[in-house]
Each structure stands twice: as structure tokens, then as C-alpha cells.
Scaffold this active site. Sequence first.
Site, PDB file in Angstrom:
ATOM      1  N   CYS A 193       0.828  -1.204   0.000  1.00 51.91           N
ATOM      2  CA  CYS A 193       0.000   0.000   0.000  1.00 51.91           C
ATOM      3  C   CYS A 193       0.867   1.261   0.000  1.00 51.91           C
ATOM      4  CB  CYS A 193      -0.933   0.099   1.206  1.00 51.91           C
ATOM      5  SG  CYS A 193      -1.962  -1.354   1.418  1.00 51.91           S
ATOM      6  N   ARG A 250       2.974   0.678  -5.495  1.00 54.53           N
ATOM      7  CA  ARG A 250       2.917  -0.057  -4.229  1.00 54.53           C
ATOM      8  C   ARG A 250       1.641  -0.891  -4.081  1.00 54.53           C
ATOM      9  NH1 ARG A 250       6.716   2.411  -0.683  1.00 54.53           N
ATOM     10  NH2 ARG A 250       5.665   1.506   1.098  1.00 54.53           N
ATOM     11  N   ASN A 309      -0.643   1.474   5.912  1.00 55.87           N
ATOM     12  CA  ASN A 309       0.261   0.598   5.174  1.00 55.87           C
ATOM     13  C   ASN A 309       0.870  -0.346   6.202  1.00 55.87           C
ATOM     14  OD1 ASN A 309       3.642   1.161   3.938  1.00 55.87           O
ATOM     15  ND2 ASN A 309       2.325  -0.554   3.573  1.00 55.87           N
ATOM     16  N   GLY A 310       0.770  -1.657   5.957  1.00 49.67           N
ATOM     17  CA  GLY A 310       1.381  -2.604   6.889  1.00 49.67           C
ATOM     18  C   GLY A 310       0.395  -3.674   7.322  1.00 49.67           C
ATOM     19  N   LYS A 354       9.847 -14.136 -14.751  1.00 50.76           N
ATOM     20  CA  LYS A 354       9.238 -13.139 -15.651  1.00 50.76           C
ATOM     21  C   LYS A 354       7.970 -13.698 -16.272  1.00 50.76           C
ATOM     22  CE  LYS A 354      11.453 -11.027 -14.272  1.00 50.76           C
ATOM     23  NZ  LYS A 354      11.936  -9.976 -13.446  1.00 50.76           N
TER      24      LYS A 354
END
Length: 604
Positions: free
Chosen positions: A2, A27, A98-99, A481
Amino acid sequence: MCGIFGYVGKKNPINVCMQGLLHLEYRGYDSTGIGGIHNGKIEICKSEGKLANLKKKLDLPMLELAIAHTRWATHGKVNHANAHPLLDASGSIALIHNGIIENYQELKENLIKEGIPFSSETDSEVVVNLIAKFYKGDLAQAIHKALGLLKGIFAFLVIHKDHPQEIIATAQDCPLSIGCNIDKSESMISSDPNTFQGDSYDIFFLKEKEIARVTSGCVEIFDQHLKSIRKRSERLEIEQQAPTKNGFEHFMLKEIFEQPSTIRRALLGRFNQGIFFEELQLSNVFFKSIENLWILGCGTSSHAGVLGTYLMEDLARFPSSVEIASEARYRNPILSKKTLVIAVSQSGETADLLAATREAQKYGCKTLGICNVKNSTLVRETSGVIFLRAGPEISVCSTKAFTAQLTVFILLSLYFANLRNTQIDVGAIYKELLTIPAHIEQILERQEEIQKIAKKYAKFDDFIFLGRRYMLPTAQESALKLKEISYANANSYAAGELKHGPIALLGPNFPVIAFCANRQTRAKIASNLMEVKARQSPIFAIAPVEFTEMEAIADDVFYVPSTIDPLAPFSSAVVGQLFAYYIAKERGSDIDQPRNLAKSVTVE
Ligand code: F6R
């Protein structure tokens, strides 16, 4: 993960926050939202999916300040209810987070028993309700009380309808920076200081549950005991450019094509008789005292790290080992002051890497960051740093950072080779390294050949990527990838391991992508591919020009320019990148922002 952003100042907070979100979308992009205060009321607008969706429905009145969020879902589905900002039950306080709050379940049960209703599945809603519970007129005090109960890692921005001049910010093990512009007329808060708009800022980085009361152009900071502290700011010049695709269809393709110039830039000014890194603040005397290396990274950066250990072994005869950071942080490693820990990261914000690096520091080790992003946490926390100079990497799928990491590892190995007086000819290897960008240019000119092969293989859902020695991490990187952007099941193995199990999977619907550019093991991989051929798996081989025997073994061959084994990963990795890109394009996936991923992984 986030991204969080906040603004208080003379400009329109909505415009500044939307611009901030644009740069923070790397993010996470599961949902976005923006909220603020208008006439003593909290106003919020949020939307599922990317920022473009929020932009379409944005209908907020003029706000006095604003907080904004872009989400990478951890707790709770991707939906409107779980998007941030989140309100407390009374609608007076809004929070973005965030977290991860590890003990949220227990806290939530207690709040429910106290009669607090919940409207989302997030861990974050627990925090905003806890703050509301402790609120007695001072938001910072309420947050401080709530922090005493929280376990986990986090950065929050919080606003209250009765305090239209202030945003309260706090952080624990998650990056959070507060910037005041030079004329003190506005303040921004962000997960990433590179997203600040303008030229120069005095920036404060919050840590260890520090709490900041941010008003227009002003910041008051409190320590974890709520004691007001004077924290030193750093003056940062922000080089912010709006990312452009420069005519390419995707950022990924643009970044693949940038590699000849990013490798040249990574080399620039770093060889003059010996190897020299201008920015590196560790002395030769220190490097001479080092007895071994421990290299840490995640994902693509860990693949570069594995190649780093091979290079250190082959070129510098230096004992080194590599570990994935998420595992390294829970190991019981044997480290000493004579171990140099090398932390490799494009972003410099990967949570597992930062945690593993901090763990290593507890053993008294010095740490060296190999990093692309200036102003990142890794750069601030390591004893020395070597920059990749790759420029902003926007595509979630990492390409040019990988080849820049490889370039730095080769230079570093040559540096150690000199220091340790090994018998290798440093000048000759450096000269060969200078030819690599031109090799890549030749491959890029032939991209249509790779596109044609990719079209043929795009119908398959399962792949095995094989390689030996320098081609093993290259195969692993190429499989990563393909997985990331085409959602195909791409496994990678050391070719010699095939017969120990994976060979059971093979058959006409299970293609093998073989990386054959390692000269030392050429005959061995040829035999391994004969075993594959006998099981009728289609084979696509990436081989050096002189390896013409491949014609008779593989169904498709792409020839790459020949070079020495330590440098062979460059060209083959670029072929792997283009192969993945064109398969993903054929399958119609979202190449620059693949599902479930984010560019910067800031949770454990
Ligand atoms: C793959 C990819 C990820 C990152 C990994 C580490 O294309 O981008 O595997 O390499 O998340 O990120 P950094 O290098 O920023 O630490």
C-alpha cells in the site's frame, strides 16, 4: 504494501493527493481512495481497482486537507468496503494504513464485545476504532494509547473532523516521510519521499512509533513516550519526472530496450586502472579486513545475488553465500564483523530485505546496499551503497534493474579480485564487459524472431526452464518473468536435477525452455535436452552462435552473441524477458501491472 499520501497546505489537497497516488501506484493497485475534511465533516471517495477508476468517480467538495491511499490487499477481499480511508464507527475519524496488524483479531473481538460495529474485513478498521475509543479531544494522544496495543508493522495517517488543520502520522518498521517545502507553506506525507511534488524539501523520516502532528508547513514530532522531540530533517532535492512510455506500448518493453544504456551508465566512470565506486563510503582497508560475504535479496534481486556469489567465487576467489531475505531474517547465521552483508534491491524498500539487513547489523556486520532508488530506506540504513543508476523502473516486472545489478556484481567481483591479487586478468574481463551493451542491441534488433517463437509457445500453460551454472539463475529469472506477467506455470530447475523428479512432468504439452549459453557445461546440457526430446516436450533453446548442434536437438533456437561464462547471463536474460513479454502480450494480460502484485513489497 500500500501507498499512503497526505497533504495540508495552500494548494488544492485533492489535486496534490491524486498526483501523489499516481506515483505511489507501484505499491499496489487493488483499490484507491481519498478523504478529507469539509465543513466539519469527513468526506471520502474510494474505488476498486486502479487510480483511473477513482479519477472517473471523484466527486468530493473542496477539502481543507486530504489523505489518500492505494491498496495492495492483505486482510480482506478487493472491494469497496475494504478500500481506505476507513472510518471509525461514529464517522469522526478517518485512517489510511500501510502494513499489517498481527493481533487485530483479538483487538477486534474486544471492540465487538464493547458494541463497536465493523463494516470491513481489514485489520486497519480495528485501529481507527481503537483511536476513537481513546479519543478525548487530542488525536495524537489517542493514537499514542492505541499504539501501545498494536503488534505488527505499520504506517498510518489519521484525521479527525474537529481538527481540519492537522494530519497525524505514525510509523513502525514501514517507511513514512514528511516533507515541508522550503517556504514553509505546505506539508506532504508519503510512503515514498520521491513522490513529493516540487523541488526541495526538509524531510523527516518517522520510525519506532514516533508520532507527528503535521500542519501546513510545520511538523511537531513526539517520541514513543509522547515527549516532544527535535528531530533532524534532511534536505532532499527531488527529481520527479512523470513516467512516460516514450512510444513503447508498455513500460516493460521500454525498460527492456533501455538496457544497453543502463548497463553503460552502471559502468560509467567506475573503471580507471582499478574499479572505483564514487558513492561508496567504505574504505579499501575495511574491504581488506572482510573474510566472507553474505548476499541477501528477494525475487529478481535474489537471482542477481546468486549470480553475485558465482562471480565472487570465480573472479575474486572470495567465499560468499546467498540467501532469500525472507528466510535469512529467521535463520541463525554464523556472522561476524568480518562478514560483509550485501543487500540487493531495486526499490530499497522491500520489507523482508530491510528486516534481514537489520538482523545482520545486530551481529556487528557492516552492510552494503546495491540499490536503484536514492532516498530509499535501504540507502539510509546501510553502511555503504552502490547505485544501479538504472533510472526509474515503472513496470512491476523487473528487467533493467536485474542487468544493472549484474553489472555492479561484476565490477564488485573485479574490485575484490584486485584486492585479493587473484590471477584473473581484470582488464580483459572489463574489456569484454564493455561489449555486452552492443550484444544486447543486436538481440533487441531481432526482437521479432523472439516474438514469433513466443506466439508459438503462448498456448501452453506449463513450462520448465532449465540451465546449468551461470544459466541456472538466468533460467530462474526468466521463469519468474513468465509467471509474473503471463500467469503461466513456469518452473525452473538445474538441468542436472531434471532426472531426479521433474522429468515425470514432461510430454508434448510441457515445453522446456533451455538456457545453453554456459560454455563449461555445454555438452552436459545437450545430453539433458536429448532426455527431454525423448519425452517429446517441445524445446526452445537460447544458445550462443557457435553452439550449432542445438539445431538438431531443439524445436526452436535463438542464437545469442558469444561471450565468457560470467557475462553470458546478460544476453540470455534479455531473451527471457522478451519471450515472457510477447507471451503475455499474446495472452492479453496486464503487462505493466500484473494481477496480485506490486512493485514494492513492503509487508512480510
Ligand atoms: C520480479 C520482481 C520482484 C522483485 C522483488 C524484490 O520481476 O520485480 O521479484 O525483484 O520483489 O524487489 P526489490 O528489488 O525492489 O527489493
